[in-house]
Design a protein around this motif. Structure first.
Motif, PDB file in Angstrom:
ATOM      1  N   TYR A  10      -3.049   8.502   9.212  1.00  0.00           N
ATOM      2  CA  TYR A  10      -2.321   7.474   9.966  1.00  0.00           C
ATOM      3  C   TYR A  10      -1.371   8.069  10.999  1.00  0.00           C
ATOM      4  CZ  TYR A  10      -3.883   4.222   6.342  1.00  0.00           C
ATOM      5  OH  TYR A  10      -4.641   3.465   5.483  1.00  0.00           O
TER       6      TYR A  10
ATOM      7  N   LEU B 161      -6.129  -1.823  10.926  1.00  0.00           N
ATOM      8  CA  LEU B 161      -6.368  -0.471  10.444  1.00  0.00           C
ATOM      9  C   LEU B 161      -7.181  -0.519   9.161  1.00  0.00           C
ATOM     10  CD1 LEU B 161      -4.264  -0.452   7.904  1.00  0.00           C
ATOM     11  CD2 LEU B 161      -2.655   0.416   9.561  1.00  0.00           C
ATOM     12  N   ASP B 162      -7.693   0.621   8.765  1.00  0.00           N
ATOM     13  CA  ASP B 162      -8.282   0.772   7.435  1.00  0.00           C
ATOM     14  C   ASP B 162      -7.092   1.091   6.542  1.00  0.00           C
ATOM     15  OD1 ASP B 162      -9.375   1.670   5.060  1.00  0.00           O
ATOM     16  OD2 ASP B 162     -10.916   2.877   6.010  1.00  0.00           O
ATOM     17  N   ASP B 163      -6.728   0.160   5.660  1.00  0.00           N
ATOM     18  CA  ASP B 163      -5.476   0.320   4.927  1.00  0.00           C
ATOM     19  C   ASP B 163      -5.583   1.161   3.662  1.00  0.00           C
ATOM     20  OD1 ASP B 163      -6.661  -1.432   3.107  1.00  0.00           O
ATOM     21  OD2 ASP B 163      -5.351  -3.108   3.593  1.00  0.00           O
ATOM     22  N   HIS B 164      -6.692   1.844   3.478  1.00  0.00           N
ATOM     23  CA  HIS B 164      -6.797   2.698   2.293  1.00  0.00           C
ATOM     24  C   HIS B 164      -7.637   3.932   2.602  1.00  0.00           C
ATOM     25  CE1 HIS B 164      -6.201   3.489  -1.934  1.00  0.00           C
ATOM     26  NE2 HIS B 164      -7.462   3.865  -2.008  1.00  0.00           N
ATOM     27  N   VAL B 165      -7.131   4.776   3.483  1.00  0.00           N
ATOM     28  CA  VAL B 165      -7.836   6.021   3.781  1.00  0.00           C
ATOM     29  C   VAL B 165      -7.520   7.042   2.684  1.00  0.00           C
ATOM     30  CG1 VAL B 165      -7.871   5.650   6.278  1.00  0.00           C
ATOM     31  CG2 VAL B 165      -5.984   6.901   5.248  1.00  0.00           C
TER      32      VAL B 165
ATOM     33  N   HIS C 255       0.845  -1.200   0.000  1.00  0.00           N
ATOM     34  CA  HIS C 255       0.000   0.000   0.000  1.00  0.00           C
ATOM     35  C   HIS C 255       0.881   1.251   0.000  1.00  0.00           C
ATOM     36  CE1 HIS C 255      -4.225  -1.146   0.451  1.00  0.00           C
ATOM     37  NE2 HIS C 255      -3.767  -2.225   1.058  1.00  0.00           N
TER      38      HIS C 255
ATOM     39  N   ASP D 238      -6.043  -4.734   7.118  1.00  0.00           N
ATOM     40  CA  ASP D 238      -7.423  -4.280   7.127  1.00  0.00           C
ATOM     41  C   ASP D 238      -8.299  -5.472   7.489  1.00  0.00           C
ATOM     42  OD1 ASP D 238      -9.995  -3.226   6.399  1.00  0.00           O
ATOM     43  OD2 ASP D 238      -8.993  -1.875   5.008  1.00  0.00           O
ATOM     44  N   CYS D 239      -9.399  -5.214   8.178  1.00  0.00           N
ATOM     45  CA  CYS D 239     -10.271  -6.305   8.619  1.00  0.00           C
ATOM     46  C   CYS D 239     -10.881  -7.072   7.453  1.00  0.00           C
ATOM     47  CB  CYS D 239     -11.359  -5.796   9.560  1.00  0.00           C
ATOM     48  SG  CYS D 239     -12.491  -4.649   8.770  1.00  0.00           S
ATOM     49  N   ASN D 240     -10.887  -6.481   6.237  1.00  0.00           N
ATOM     50  CA  ASN D 240     -11.410  -7.215   5.093  1.00  0.00           C
ATOM     51  C   ASN D 240     -10.358  -8.108   4.446  1.00  0.00           C
ATOM     52  OD1 ASN D 240      -9.847  -5.312   3.789  1.00  0.00           O
ATOM     53  ND2 ASN D 240     -11.443  -4.646   2.377  1.00  0.00           N
TER      54      ASN D 240
END
Length: 169
Positions: free
Chosen positions: A140, A130-134, A9, A109-111
């Motif tokens: 962050y 974490l949300d890996d694509h904010v 990412h 990411d949880c997904n």
């Protein structure tokens, strides 16, 4: 400790890894430089700001693939270079290192549950959720500051510059 940083990412997590690498270097860790000229997934494995990532056509690519990490570790072993004592990465980069028996910490990411399963099975030491694509990678900064502070790696003046909110009209 020899530490390798890598990300699938680069648009979002590059600065998280770069700040962590800077802090670990100041603490006495050696940041691993990857061998040059590595190819994986039809791209070039490059290192920028101490972080390995995949490049295709002068563009840094998002990838979940373990192939770039495999290329790095295989090349290091083939060239007789010592492997890292710790890998800090995300997605397949962290998973590949953990599967190869290296100590690994992953951002996930949880997904994308693979790294959480790896931690549960003992393959990864820690998975940071974490949300890996904010939209804004600066989002962050509080997490990075918290992690570095919790690890005792945050020095005075290391805190990110926070912009003041615009006054309401």
């Amino acid at each position: 400790e020899r530490v390798l940083f890598a990300t699938g990412h680069p648009g979002g997590l590059l600065d998280v890894h770069r700040r962590t690498a800077d802090a670990l270097r100041r603490a006495g860790c050696e940041i691993v430089r990857i061998p040059s000229g590595l190819i994986a997934d039809e791209g070039l494995v490059v290192q920028f700001a101490d972080v390995a990532m995949l490049e295709r056509g002068a563009t840094l690519w998002h990838t979940h693939s373990p192939a770039p990490m495999a290329a790095i570790l295989d090349a290091m072993a083939h060239r007789g270079r010592p492997l890292p004592g710790l890998v800090v990465a995300d997605h397949g980069w962290a998973g590949c290192a953990g599967q190869r028996g290296l100590d690994a910490i992953g951002y996930a990411d949880c997904n994308d549950p693979a790294l959480f399963l790896g931690e549960s099975e003992g393959t990864l030491q820690v998975t940071v959720p974490l949300d890996d694509h904010v939209t804004d990678p600066r989002s962050y900064e509080p997490m990075t500051e918290y992690l570095l502070h919790a690890a005792g790696l945050l020095e005075d003046g290391d805190a990110p510059v926070r912009e003041e909110a615009e006054p309401a009209a």
